[in-house]
Scaffold this active site. Structure first.
Site, PDB file in Angstrom:
ATOM      1  N   TYR A 157       0.842  -1.224  -0.041  1.00  0.00           N
ATOM      2  CA  TYR A 157      -0.277  -0.027  -0.030  1.00  0.00           C
ATOM      3  C   TYR A 157       0.867   1.242  -0.087  1.00  0.00           C
ATOM      4  O   TYR A 157       0.537   2.279  -0.490  1.00  0.00           O
ATOM      5  CB  TYR A 157      -1.034  -0.047   1.174  1.00  0.00           C
ATOM      6  CG  TYR A 157      -2.192   0.938   0.957  1.00  0.00           C
ATOM      7  CD1 TYR A 157      -3.141   0.750  -0.014  1.00  0.00           C
ATOM      8  CD2 TYR A 157      -2.533   2.052   2.006  1.00  0.00           C
ATOM      9  CE1 TYR A 157      -4.011   1.603  -0.507  1.00  0.00           C
ATOM     10  CE2 TYR A 157      -3.381   2.920   1.660  1.00  0.00           C
ATOM     11  CZ  TYR A 157      -4.243   2.658   0.763  1.00  0.00           C
ATOM     12  OH  TYR A 157      -5.351   3.383   0.483  1.00  0.00           O
ATOM     13  N   LYS A 164      -3.047   8.833   2.599  1.00  0.00           N
ATOM     14  CA  LYS A 164      -4.554   8.617   3.276  1.00  0.00           C
ATOM     15  C   LYS A 164      -4.347   9.106   4.790  1.00  0.00           C
ATOM     16  O   LYS A 164      -5.123   9.734   5.448  1.00  0.00           O
ATOM     17  CB  LYS A 164      -4.789   7.010   3.465  1.00  0.00           C
ATOM     18  CG  LYS A 164      -5.370   6.629   1.988  1.00  0.00           C
ATOM     19  CD  LYS A 164      -6.441   7.357   1.509  1.00  0.00           C
ATOM     20  CE  LYS A 164      -7.107   6.491   0.495  1.00  0.00           C
ATOM     21  NZ  LYS A 164      -8.225   7.231  -0.314  1.00  0.00           N
TER      22      LYS A 164
HETATM   23  O1  0WE Z   1      -7.055   3.071  -1.820  1.00  0.00           O
HETATM   24  C1  0WE Z   1      -6.770   2.205  -2.334  1.00  0.00           C
HETATM   25  C2  0WE Z   1      -6.205   2.045  -3.814  1.00  0.00           C
HETATM   26  C3  0WE Z   1      -5.802   3.281  -4.563  1.00  0.00           C
HETATM   27  C4  0WE Z   1      -5.108   2.967  -5.653  1.00  0.00           C
HETATM   28  C5  0WE Z   1      -5.211   1.834  -6.677  1.00  0.00           C
HETATM   29  C6  0WE Z   1      -4.299   2.154  -7.759  1.00  0.00           C
HETATM   30  C7  0WE Z   1      -4.337   0.881  -8.849  1.00  0.00           C
HETATM   31  C8  0WE Z   1      -3.852   1.402 -10.037  1.00  0.00           C
HETATM   32  C9  0WE Z   1      -4.185   4.196  -6.008  1.00  0.00           C
HETATM   33  N1  0WE Z   1      -3.293   4.218  -6.821  1.00  0.00           N
HETATM   34  C10 0WE Z   1      -3.826   3.138  -7.804  1.00  0.00           C
HETATM   35  N2  0WE Z   1      -2.794   3.044  -8.947  1.00  0.00           N
HETATM   36  C11 0WE Z   1      -2.592   2.328 -10.030  1.00  0.00           C
HETATM   37  O2  0WE Z   1      -1.890   2.617 -10.799  1.00  0.00           O
HETATM   38  N3  0WE Z   1      -7.410   1.053  -1.531  1.00  0.00           N
HETATM   39  C12 0WE Z   1      -7.798   1.160  -0.289  1.00  0.00           C
HETATM   40  C13 0WE Z   1      -7.532  -0.287  -2.273  1.00  0.00           C
HETATM   41  C14 0WE Z   1      -6.289  -1.101  -2.108  1.00  0.00           C
HETATM   42  O3  0WE Z   1      -4.941  -0.729  -2.872  1.00  0.00           O
HETATM   43  C15 0WE Z   1      -4.120  -1.440  -2.382  1.00  0.00           C
HETATM   44  C16 0WE Z   1      -4.396  -2.333  -1.174  1.00  0.00           C
HETATM   45  C17 0WE Z   1      -5.713  -1.662  -0.969  1.00  0.00           C
HETATM   46  C18 0WE Z   1      -6.584  -2.576   0.199  1.00  0.00           C
HETATM   47  C19 0WE Z   1      -2.952  -1.693  -2.844  1.00  0.00           C
HETATM   48  C20 0WE Z   1      -1.936  -2.550  -2.196  1.00  0.00           C
HETATM   49  C21 0WE Z   1      -2.095  -3.184  -1.114  1.00  0.00           C
HETATM   50  C22 0WE Z   1      -3.392  -3.173  -0.704  1.00  0.00           C
END
Ligand code: 0WE
Length: 257
Positions: A157, A164
């Site tokens: 993450y 966040k």
């Molecule tokens: O906040 C998020 C994800 C936000 C996110 C997702 C992406 C995917 C594609 C931000 N930037 C990108 N960039 C990209 O290129 N979450 C809470 C979901 C999430 O994302 C993770 C998680 C979780 C849970 C990434 C790694 C580990 C856990």
């Protein structure tokens, strides 16, 4: 459940029908809200098509939250169409893909800048623009979306956790700043959900499995559950709540070993 009849809301950051922001749009529209929905330009067709299914039909506009000009244009349009704003939903979050895989100590200056700009600064920029429109209505409510990765380390993450954390701190500072004008600012911390933003994240399925095993409710949550909680925070039923992070994660965040 709270009534949104006569209320006008701006929902920023819908990408697909699986978006949490979309679930919030549905939850508030179902209770009578009139909505303006914005999306990043690459999701334009999809969000236009989706929005046709909402009643009453929302105004759909492009908004890249890294562009001051695009944000200005959205608020000019809201002012012109409705003359005020009752609530704001903030959904955008992004870090360059390579930042969600590399060791955290490899976080680049540019990756950090982009993640914090899109995912945290945008809340401040949008709230500032919402302020006069909400004041003209005697107050308002702002809700953003966060994740427990702000506080605990989840593999990969990475810089999103830092973004966040900045977002949640911004919720508290905005709540203190805007509270005297009867504008509330809160966050919903959702459990992991397979949205477009989560698709293609290595190991996402195992995160879902860990929540299923350990969360007090022994299951993951869906976007409608997050949508209903956000609708509560946006409504007058939550008129005494500001600066809060409310978890919709099946209770996962309370667990220890
Ligand atoms: O906040 C998020 C994800 C936000 C996110 C997702 C992406 C995917 C594609 C931000 N930037 C990108 N960039 C990209 O290129 N979450 C809470 C979901 C999430 O994302 C993770 C998680 C979780 C849970 C990434 C790694 C580990 C856990």
């Amino acid at each position: 459940m709270a009534d949104f009849t006569g209320k006008v809301g701006l929902v920023v950051g819908v990408a697909s029908k699986r978006s949490i922001a979309w679930a919030i749009a549905q939850a508030t529209a179902a209770r009578g809200a009139r909505l303006v929905i914005t999306h990043q330009s690459r999701f334009e067709e999809h969000v236009h098509d989706l929005s046709q299914g909402l009643e009453p039909a929302p105004l759909v506009l492009p908004c890249d939250v890294t562009s001051d000009a695009e944000m200005d244009a959205v608020f000019a349009r809201v002012e012109q169409e409705y003359g005020g704003l009752d609530f704001l939903v903030h959904g955008p979050a992004f870090a360059p893909r390579e930042e969600l895989a590399a060791p955290f100590s490899n976080t680049s200056r540019e990756g950090f800048r982009i993640a914090l700009d899109v995912s945290a600064y945008s809340l401040i920029a949008l709230s500032r623009r919402a302020l006069p429109l909400m004041e003209s209505r005697g107050g308002g409510s702002i809700v953003t979306l966060t994740y427990l990765g702000s506080d605990r380390v989840f593999a990969n993450y990475n810089v999103m956790g830092v973004a966040k954390a900045a977002l949640e701190a911004s919720v508290r500072y905005l709540a203190a700043d805007l509270g005297p004008r009867n504008i509330r600012v809160n966050a919903v911390s959702a459990g992991p959900i397979k949205t477009l933003a989560a698709s293609g994240i290595a190991g996402f399925s195992s995160i879902l499995d860990v929540y299923r095993q350990r969360a007090p409710l022994r299951r993951t949550v869906d976007t409608s559950e997050v949508g209903d909680t956000a609708a509560f925070l946006l409504s007058d039923a939550a008129r005494g709540i500001t600066g809060e992070v409310l978890f919709v994660d099946g209770g996962y965040h309370v667990t220890g070993m």
